[in-house]
Design a protein around this motif. Structure first.
Motif, PDB file in Angstrom:
ATOM      1  N   HIS A  85       4.185   1.843  -7.876  1.00  0.00           N
ATOM      2  CA  HIS A  85       4.681   2.620  -6.740  1.00  0.00           C
ATOM      3  C   HIS A  85       5.794   3.600  -7.104  1.00  0.00           C
ATOM      4  N   LYS A 111       0.813  -1.220   0.000  1.00  0.00           N
ATOM      5  CA  LYS A 111       0.000   0.000   0.000  1.00  0.00           C
ATOM      6  C   LYS A 111       0.845   1.268   0.000  1.00  0.00           C
ATOM      7  N   THR A 112       2.096   1.144   0.386  1.00  0.00           N
ATOM      8  CA  THR A 112       2.991   2.299   0.432  1.00  0.00           C
ATOM      9  C   THR A 112       4.319   1.927  -0.220  1.00  0.00           C
ATOM     10  N   GLN A 113       5.160   2.934  -0.469  1.00  0.00           N
ATOM     11  CA  GLN A 113       6.476   2.650  -1.030  1.00  0.00           C
ATOM     12  C   GLN A 113       7.323   1.825  -0.063  1.00  0.00           C
ATOM     13  N   THR A 114       7.172   2.085   1.212  1.00  0.00           N
ATOM     14  CA  THR A 114       7.927   1.313   2.204  1.00  0.00           C
ATOM     15  C   THR A 114       7.538  -0.164   2.142  1.00  0.00           C
TER      16      THR A 114
END
Length: 236
Positions: free
Chosen positions: A185, A127-130
């Motif tokens: 992403h 859901k996130t770049q991390t």
């Protein structure tokens, strides 16, 4: 079948001796044609029986081919070796695949599609770049390097692509699929550079002696990514 046809023809000839020459000839021709049609029908029935009773045989052959490629290399992959690994009759490999090169190509293609789909699913779940960075590292350590077979098949595909343009079609598709998934992403250029890191980390570990541990590979992959993406730096 040849013996059967020969006996049948002899019988027809004996039966036709009381006919006129022309009638005998026509009778033999008709019955010979019928024998050939029956034989063809029998062969087709056998082929259909094979398909209907073992619909997963083709898939088993492909998976067995990947096992053979991993242990014997492309040059050591033969119909006989694959049939033995798949536990199928030797004729099955030539029934489903036109040649050993066709079988090897389809097996590499299957490996690529499975690997690309797995990576795409990882990217979709992030859901996130991390989270995407964690998924990338997981791809390197848990997918591409998870087993000796995966590692060996990867390297054999690289080697095959270096010598044969047909296999470069597979590697090119793989890179395109990987970068497309990364672009969920990251921008296109960053996606390309990340793909380079994935490929490099995989090859580096394969070529090292002794092999780095998975933990070492994971740390090195994160370090490489952090130089491109600051958010990839490990948290303390």
């Amino acid at each position: 079948m040849c013996t059967f046809v020969h006996i049948a023809l002899c019988t027809i000839v004996r039966m036709g001796k009381t006919d006129t020459p022309q009638t005998s000839h026509n009778t033999i021709a008709r019955q010979t044609k019928q024998i050939s049609q029956n034989a063809a029908t029998s062969r087709e029935s056998s082929s259909n029986h094979l398909r209907h009773n073992d619909p997963l045989r083709r898939q088993r052959i492909i998976e067995a081919c990947l096992e053979v490629i991993a242990t014997k290399g492309v040059n050591g992959t033969t119909h006989r070796a694959v049939a033995a690994a798949a536990n199928v009759p030797l004729g099955s490999t030539t029934y489903y695949f036109s040649s050993i090169n066709d079988l090897i190509y389809r097996s590499f293609e299957y490996f690529m599609i499975q690997s690309a789909d797995t990576f795409q699913n990882r990217m979709k779940r992030a859901k996130t770049q991390t989270q995407a960075i964690d998924a990338i590292i997981g791809t390197i350590t848990d997918d591409l390097l998870s087993t000796q077979q995966s590692l060996a098949v990867n390297l054999e595909l690289y080697a095959a692509a270096a010598h044969d343009a047909r296999y470069r079609n597979i590697t090119t598709q793989w890179m395109a699929k990987t970068q497309h998934a990364l672009q969920l992403h990251f921008d296109a250029r960053t996606a390309q550079l990340i793909d380079d890191i994935i490929e490099g980390a995989t090859i580096r570990r394969a070529m090292s002696h002794p092999l780095p541990s998975i933990e070492e590979t994971r740390a090195e992959a994160r370090d490489a990514l952090s130089r491109l993406l600051p958010q990839a730096k490990p948290t303390k």
